[in-house]
Design a protein around this motif. Structure first.
Motif, mmCIF file in Angstrom:
data_model
loop_
_atom_site.group_PDB
_atom_site.id
_atom_site.type_symbol
_atom_site.label_atom_id
_atom_site.label_comp_id
_atom_site.label_asym_id
_atom_site.label_seq_id
_atom_site.Cartn_x
_atom_site.Cartn_y
_atom_site.Cartn_z
ATOM 1 N N GLN A 195 0.825 -1.204 0.000
ATOM 2 C CA GLN A 195 0.000 0.000 0.000
ATOM 3 C C GLN A 195 0.860 1.255 0.000
ATOM 4 O O GLN A 195 0.565 2.228 -0.697
ATOM 5 C CB GLN A 195 -0.924 -0.005 1.225
ATOM 6 N N GLN A 213 3.639 5.731 -5.615
ATOM 7 C CA GLN A 213 3.629 5.719 -7.081
ATOM 8 C C GLN A 213 2.528 6.620 -7.622
ATOM 9 O O GLN A 213 2.750 7.368 -8.592
ATOM 10 C CB GLN A 213 3.438 4.287 -7.586
ATOM 11 N N ARG A 214 1.332 6.564 -6.991
ATOM 12 C CA ARG A 214 0.233 7.426 -7.433
ATOM 13 C C ARG A 214 0.585 8.901 -7.269
ATOM 14 O O ARG A 214 0.200 9.741 -8.082
ATOM 15 C CB ARG A 214 -1.041 7.097 -6.657
ATOM 16 N N ALA A 215 1.298 9.203 -6.179
ATOM 17 C CA ALA A 215 1.671 10.590 -5.908
ATOM 18 C C ALA A 215 2.911 11.017 -6.682
ATOM 19 O O ALA A 215 3.281 12.201 -6.658
ATOM 20 C CB ALA A 215 1.905 10.781 -4.406
ATOM 21 N N ALA A 255 2.298 1.702 -3.458
ATOM 22 C CA ALA A 255 1.252 2.106 -4.405
ATOM 23 C C ALA A 255 0.888 3.578 -4.211
ATOM 24 O O ALA A 255 0.708 4.324 -5.187
ATOM 25 C CB ALA A 255 0.018 1.224 -4.230
ATOM 26 N N ASP A 256 0.782 4.006 -2.941
ATOM 27 C CA ASP A 256 0.454 5.412 -2.652
ATOM 28 C C ASP A 256 1.551 6.338 -3.177
ATOM 29 O O ASP A 256 1.266 7.404 -3.738
ATOM 30 C CB ASP A 256 0.271 5.614 -1.152
#
Length: 449
Positions: A321, A327-329, A324-325
């Motif tokens: 998680q 990478q999104r940011a 993933a967070d």
């Protein structure tokens, strides 16, 4: 079946299980005998197929099935005989070198099973746990302000001639452009904006003042540096605007007639609804603060060895998680002024806390017969399904065919019921706080269960 303990260190256990080849042969004979009355083979009357022929045709396939079933049966029996509670399903190690000989009935079935035990610990006396319940007293002014905001969103407007002023509503079409190219989400054919509402990008509304119906204008604004859409953050853009209508605001009258327009009989009834909504919102925050206090106290009260495979499983979920967070940011550890290995160590501590608290709450629930009903799980399932409009059937089918996913719906309900049980026993003292104090975030939300 012969079971030999080969490792017992802390919570770790390792057993060697041996099932003699003679037992396998006996089971295979019974299997083939049962099969004889079921199969139909060309050239043989029903029930008259020779056993040797059936073994040649189905022996290895039957033995593979028997071995698989035996491993499951003997694994569970070995644990039951030892009266142990594994934290997870045991890992099975069946040497590949022996597989062929076992299937041919020439070798004993010997495999290793390894697992972690659930730790044993004594529950504390929860009546001695002291918790503070932060309570917000909702002033009448806050209710009135909320009603004024509702009224503003329902304020009547009347078309006017002349230039737009502060408070007027401008109906328009607009196209936002970055470097001369229209960008996604920056256009609207029927946009409406009240000048002074501060609903658009800073600098946009001010440039509408003085415009009249039929006017066209291109304005330039700069997106804030912290704008959520990173490709627009801090960028200067233009908007091509075509004004369709200017409307002036009507008078706001906060009375029973206004309340009736919202489906309520009186203004007092509207105030009651608004107060109830505020109390519900603050009540949820109050409960969250209390739960965080409780979990912190339980974390301090308990210290015991943890099943490492359980910790590793939890950590892997947390770490996935985190990545993933980031990478999104579009962030890296260096951007956050952090070191990846140090971050892993911190998140492993969070995983350990979650596992520890999860085991404690599970023990509390088991010892006090906390139950989750099928109706509660069903309601949670319906809530989840409503999150995917248009795909309801697929979501239903997924959960009904996936027991683990359904257990994922049951787990948080169980946790909240256990927490409520402890609340009912603990010493709870009310403390009046401001809205700002109640809404202030604690430093580490991720440390919760």
């Amino acid at each position: 079946m012969q079971v030999t303990e080969t490792l017992a260190e802390g919570l770790k256990r390792e057993l060697k299980v041996v099932i003699p080849a003679s037992d396998l042969a006996s089971r295979l004979d019974s299997y083939i005998e049962d099969l004889k009355g079921k199969v139909q083979i060309k050239g043989f009357r029903p029930g008259k197929v020779p056993t040797a022929h059936l073994k040649r045709m189905y022996g290895r396939q039957a033995m593979a099935e028997l071995v698989n079933n035996l491993i499951q049966e003997t694994t569970q029996k070995a644990i039951d005989d030892r009266n142990e509670k594994p934290a997870l399903q045991p890992d099975i190690d069946l040497p590949d070198d022996d597989a062929e000989a076992i299937l041919d009935g020439k070798a004993d079935l010997a495999f290793k099973m390894s697992y972690d035990l659930l730790p044993e610990f004594e529950l504390i006396d929860f009546s001695s746990v002291e918790l503070e319940r932060p309570v917000v007293e909702i002033p009448e002014e806050e209710i009135d302000e909320q009603i004024r905001r509702i009224a503003e969103s329902n304020r009547p407007f009347t078309t006017k001639e002349g230039a737009a002023e502060e408070g007027d509503r401008v109906s328009m079409s607009y196209v936002g452009k970055l470097d001369g190219e229209a960008f996604e989400g920056g256009s609207d054919e029927n946009g409406q904006l009240v000048i002074g509402s501060k609903m658009f990008i800073p600098g946009f509304e001010e440039q509408l003042v003085g415009l009249k119906a039929g006017d066209e204008k291109t304005i330039a604004v700069t997106f804030p540096e912290d704008y959520p859409a990173t490709h627009l953050a801090g960028k200067e853009v233009t908007f091509d605007i075509a004004v369709k209508e200017i409307a002036s605001p009507g008078e706001l009258v906060l009375d029973d007639e206004f309340a009736k327009g919202l489906g309520l009989e009186t203004l007092e009834a509207l105030k009651g609804v608004i107060r109830g909504q505020a109390e519900s919102q603050y009540g949820a925050m109050t409960r969250q603060k209390m739960k965080r206090q409780l979990l912190d106290k339980l974390d301090e009260a308990y210290s015991f060895d943890l099943p490492q495979k359980l910790v590793e499983t939890e950590f892997e979920g947390v770490w996935r998680q985190v990545l993933a967070d980031m990478q999104r940011a579009g962030k890296t550890f260096e951007d956050e002024g952090a070191n990846e290995e140090e971050s892993k160590a911190e998140y492993r501590k969070i995983a350990e806390r979650r596992v520890r608290l999860g085991l404690v709450l599970s023990e509390v629930g088991e010892k006090n017969d906390v139950q989750v009903t099928d109706d509660e799980v069903q309601r949670a399932l319906y809530d989840r399904v409503r999150q995917y409009p248009g795909n309801e059937k697929q979501v239903f089918d997924f959960f009904r065919s996936n027991p683990q996913a359904l257990a994922g719906l049951r787990a948080p309900i169980y946790e909240e019921k256990v927490v409520d049980y402890i609340f009912s026993i603990a010493k709870v003292t009310d403390k009046t706080v401001t809205k700002e104090e109640l809404m202030a975030d604690d430093e580490d939300d991720q440390a919760e269960v």
